[in-house]
Design a protein around this motif. Structure first.
Motif, PDB file in Angstrom:
ATOM      1  N   GLY A 209      50.586  33.830  34.699  1.00  0.00           N
ATOM      2  CA  GLY A 209      51.594  34.216  35.680  1.00  0.00           C
ATOM      3  C   GLY A 209      52.591  35.224  35.146  1.00  0.00           C
ATOM      4  N   ARG A 210      52.642  35.359  33.824  1.00  0.00           N
ATOM      5  CA  ARG A 210      53.551  36.337  33.217  1.00  0.00           C
ATOM      6  C   ARG A 210      52.889  37.695  33.016  1.00  0.00           C
ATOM      7  NH1 ARG A 210      54.961  31.496  30.227  1.00  0.00           N
ATOM      8  NH2 ARG A 210      53.542  32.037  28.542  1.00  0.00           N
ATOM      9  N   GLN A 211      51.612  37.797  33.399  1.00  0.00           N
ATOM     10  CA  GLN A 211      50.860  39.036  33.220  1.00  0.00           C
ATOM     11  C   GLN A 211      50.580  39.709  34.567  1.00  0.00           C
ATOM     12  OE1 GLN A 211      50.403  40.028  30.091  1.00  0.00           O
ATOM     13  NE2 GLN A 211      51.339  38.084  29.435  1.00  0.00           N
ATOM     14  N   PRO A 212      50.391  41.025  34.566  1.00  0.00           N
ATOM     15  CA  PRO A 212      50.108  41.743  35.822  1.00  0.00           C
ATOM     16  C   PRO A 212      48.632  41.673  36.221  1.00  0.00           C
ATOM     17  CG  PRO A 212      50.242  43.307  34.033  1.00  0.00           C
ATOM     18  CD  PRO A 212      50.579  41.957  33.439  1.00  0.00           C
ATOM     19  N   VAL A 213      47.970  40.584  35.900  1.00  0.00           N
ATOM     20  CA  VAL A 213      46.564  40.388  36.260  1.00  0.00           C
ATOM     21  C   VAL A 213      46.408  38.970  36.789  1.00  0.00           C
ATOM     22  CG1 VAL A 213      45.764  41.980  34.446  1.00  0.00           C
ATOM     23  CG2 VAL A 213      45.890  39.536  33.969  1.00  0.00           C
ATOM     24  N   ASN A 214      45.283  38.696  37.458  1.00  0.00           N
ATOM     25  CA  ASN A 214      44.999  37.328  37.873  1.00  0.00           C
ATOM     26  C   ASN A 214      43.533  37.029  37.592  1.00  0.00           C
ATOM     27  OD1 ASN A 214      43.319  37.850  40.395  1.00  0.00           O
ATOM     28  ND2 ASN A 214      45.216  38.904  40.973  1.00  0.00           N
ATOM     29  N   PHE A 215      43.213  35.755  37.502  1.00  0.00           N
ATOM     30  CA  PHE A 215      41.855  35.357  37.152  1.00  0.00           C
ATOM     31  C   PHE A 215      40.827  35.888  38.139  1.00  0.00           C
ATOM     32  CE2 PHE A 215      44.255  31.599  35.286  1.00  0.00           C
ATOM     33  CZ  PHE A 215      44.175  32.074  33.990  1.00  0.00           C
ATOM     34  N   HIS A 216      41.166  35.862  39.430  1.00  0.00           N
ATOM     35  CA  HIS A 216      40.194  36.269  40.441  1.00  0.00           C
ATOM     36  C   HIS A 216      39.842  37.753  40.311  1.00  0.00           C
ATOM     37  CE1 HIS A 216      38.065  34.383  43.738  1.00  0.00           C
ATOM     38  NE2 HIS A 216      38.143  35.502  44.421  1.00  0.00           N
ATOM     39  N   GLY A 217      40.777  38.538  39.793  1.00  0.00           N
ATOM     40  CA  GLY A 217      40.511  39.962  39.626  1.00  0.00           C
ATOM     41  C   GLY A 217      39.386  40.241  38.651  1.00  0.00           C
ATOM     42  N   GLU A 218      39.167  39.318  37.705  1.00  0.00           N
ATOM     43  CA  GLU A 218      38.073  39.488  36.752  1.00  0.00           C
ATOM     44  C   GLU A 218      36.731  39.271  37.460  1.00  0.00           C
ATOM     45  OE1 GLU A 218      38.764  40.835  34.115  1.00  0.00           O
ATOM     46  OE2 GLU A 218      40.452  39.958  33.032  1.00  0.00           O
ATOM     47  N   ARG A 219      36.697  38.371  38.438  1.00  0.00           N
ATOM     48  CA  ARG A 219      35.477  38.173  39.241  1.00  0.00           C
ATOM     49  C   ARG A 219      35.190  39.416  40.086  1.00  0.00           C
ATOM     50  NH1 ARG A 219      32.989  33.371  40.958  1.00  0.00           N
ATOM     51  NH2 ARG A 219      33.489  33.526  43.178  1.00  0.00           N
ATOM     52  N   HIS A 220      36.243  40.027  40.581  1.00  0.00           N
ATOM     53  CA  HIS A 220      36.080  41.264  41.352  1.00  0.00           C
ATOM     54  C   HIS A 220      35.422  42.336  40.471  1.00  0.00           C
ATOM     55  CE1 HIS A 220      38.283  40.837  45.262  1.00  0.00           C
ATOM     56  NE2 HIS A 220      38.702  39.746  44.643  1.00  0.00           N
ATOM     57  N   HIS A 221      35.863  42.418  39.236  1.00  0.00           N
ATOM     58  CA  HIS A 221      35.284  43.410  38.311  1.00  0.00           C
ATOM     59  C   HIS A 221      33.800  43.142  38.117  1.00  0.00           C
ATOM     60  CE1 HIS A 221      34.762  45.978  34.766  1.00  0.00           C
ATOM     61  NE2 HIS A 221      34.098  44.968  34.245  1.00  0.00           N
ATOM     62  N   TYR A 222      33.445  41.879  37.893  1.00  0.00           N
ATOM     63  CA  TYR A 222      32.043  41.529  37.684  1.00  0.00           C
ATOM     64  C   TYR A 222      31.206  41.928  38.895  1.00  0.00           C
ATOM     65  CZ  TYR A 222      27.805  38.808  36.978  1.00  0.00           C
ATOM     66  OH  TYR A 222      26.481  38.439  36.835  1.00  0.00           O
ATOM     67  N   ALA A 223      31.688  41.595  40.086  1.00  0.00           N
ATOM     68  CA  ALA A 223      30.942  41.892  41.313  1.00  0.00           C
ATOM     69  C   ALA A 223      30.729  43.389  41.476  1.00  0.00           C
ATOM     70  CB  ALA A 223      31.690  41.341  42.523  1.00  0.00           C
ATOM     71  N   GLN A 224      31.755  44.167  41.229  1.00  0.00           N
ATOM     72  CA  GLN A 224      31.643  45.611  41.412  1.00  0.00           C
ATOM     73  C   GLN A 224      30.727  46.253  40.371  1.00  0.00           C
ATOM     74  OE1 GLN A 224      35.549  47.355  41.750  1.00  0.00           O
ATOM     75  NE2 GLN A 224      36.159  45.953  43.373  1.00  0.00           N
ATOM     76  N   GLU A 225      30.812  45.773  39.138  1.00  0.00           N
ATOM     77  CA  GLU A 225      29.940  46.309  38.084  1.00  0.00           C
ATOM     78  C   GLU A 225      28.484  45.936  38.333  1.00  0.00           C
ATOM     79  OE1 GLU A 225      30.449  48.350  35.209  1.00  0.00           O
ATOM     80  OE2 GLU A 225      32.106  48.799  36.584  1.00  0.00           O
ATOM     81  N   ARG A 226      28.245  44.708  38.777  1.00  0.00           N
ATOM     82  CA  ARG A 226      26.879  44.285  39.065  1.00  0.00           C
ATOM     83  C   ARG A 226      26.287  45.093  40.215  1.00  0.00           C
ATOM     84  NH1 ARG A 226      23.077  42.804  36.640  1.00  0.00           N
ATOM     85  NH2 ARG A 226      22.255  41.107  37.918  1.00  0.00           N
ATOM     86  N   TYR A 227      27.117  45.384  41.204  1.00  0.00           N
ATOM     87  CA  TYR A 227      26.638  46.193  42.328  1.00  0.00           C
ATOM     88  C   TYR A 227      26.227  47.580  41.828  1.00  0.00           C
ATOM     89  CZ  TYR A 227      26.260  48.255  46.970  1.00  0.00           C
ATOM     90  OH  TYR A 227      25.768  48.880  48.103  1.00  0.00           O
TER      91      TYR A 227
END
Length: 290
Positions: A209-227
């Motif tokens: 919560g102290r970082q400008p990222v969230n866990f779900h955003g890493e899943r978004h990266h995986y999905a886009q790279e796999r595509y």
């Protein structure tokens, strides 16, 4: 002035959140609620959306109601989470119009700022498309052996509905991520040996919560790279084109195939990504890929 119906609706949505935070986070006093708890609640709503239990608009409405109650109770906007930008919830249309994946620069910055264990979880999430619970309950030592021997990793602990799925090994980065996680693992999973899952989850969400990222955003990266790898061209969100016909025409031009063929291939690849992400719903990929 808000109508009585609107006030009643907010009250009902707050009651749902209140029950969740008591059960899942162990929080009974409203004064103890932190932004990290709202980030965790957003992840919970995201999971419900992916299971088909609620719509994108309902997910946003639930979080917005909590934001409003916290604002009124505190008299400020310090404990709130923007549904899409910070909470990672899908847009009301269900179709992403902006890239919500964690960029490489943001990912590396987070890795350098968080604890070694949480950094390892972010790496696993990014390279395998895992939810937080799946990454926390991963037996990285077993997964590494399976990856090296079989070329896949079985994801079975922490999955929704207990459904096991196989994630293929397609890059050295995946092996490196598992090696890093296995070196840290001190129990049967990535959860510290002296903590329960709930204790570790609370700690991890407070830290992220102290970082400008969230866990779900890493899943978004995986999905886009796999595509990109499977298609040989970018998803709508990466290509900067609209979902549907415009994207199929883009694929047709990029790959030298007909628009009809591009549409069929797009559906096949979205189905594969849906399986690898563990929700099995092609429509949900719209919130990842556009």
């Amino acid at each position: 002035m808000r109508s009585f119906a609107s006030i009643a609706t907010i009250h009902d949505r707050w009651s749902v959140f209140s029950s969740w935070i008591k059960t899942e986070q162990g929080i009974k006093d409203m004064r103890d609620i932190e932004k990290a708890h709202l980030v965790a609640y957003a992840a919970h709503l995201n999971d419900r959306f992916e299971r088909g239990e609620i719509s994108p608009s309902t997910a946003q409405n639930y979080l917005s109601a909590v934001n409003r109650v916290m604002e009124i109770a505190r008299g400020d906007r310090q404990v709130r989470v923007a549904p899409v930008a910070e909470g990672g919830l899908p847009k009301r249309s269900g179709i992403a119009s902006s890239d919500r994946s964690v960029s490489e620069a943001a990912h590396q910055a987070a890795i350098g700022a968080v604890s070694e264990r949480l950094g390892a979880l972010l790496e696993v999430q990014r390279n395998f498309g895992l939810r937080f619970e799946e990454s926390a309950k991963l037996d990285a030592t077993r997964a590494l052996k399976q990856a090296e021997k079989e070329g896949v990793v079985a994801i079975k602990d922490g999955t929704k509905g207990g459904r096991q799925r196989m994630v293929p090994i397609t890059s050295n980065a995946q092996i490196t991520a598992l090696q890093r996680a296995a070196a840290i693992q001190d129990g049967r999973s990535m959860i510290p040996g002296n903590q329960t899952y709930r204790e570790f989850r609370q700690e991890a969400y407070r830290e992220i919560g102290r970082q400008p990222v969230n866990f779900h955003g890493e899943r978004h990266h995986y999905a886009q790279e796999r595509y990109r790898v499977l298609m040989g061209a970018d998803s709508p969100i990466r290509a900067g084109v609209a979902h549907g016909r415009a994207h199929h025409e883009y694929l047709s031009k990029e790959l030298g195939i007909s628009v009809a063929q591009a549409k069929t291939l797009d559906q096949e690849i979205r189905a594969e990504i849906a399986r690898e992400l563990g929700h099995g719903r092609i429509d949900v990929t719209n919130s990842y890929l556009g």
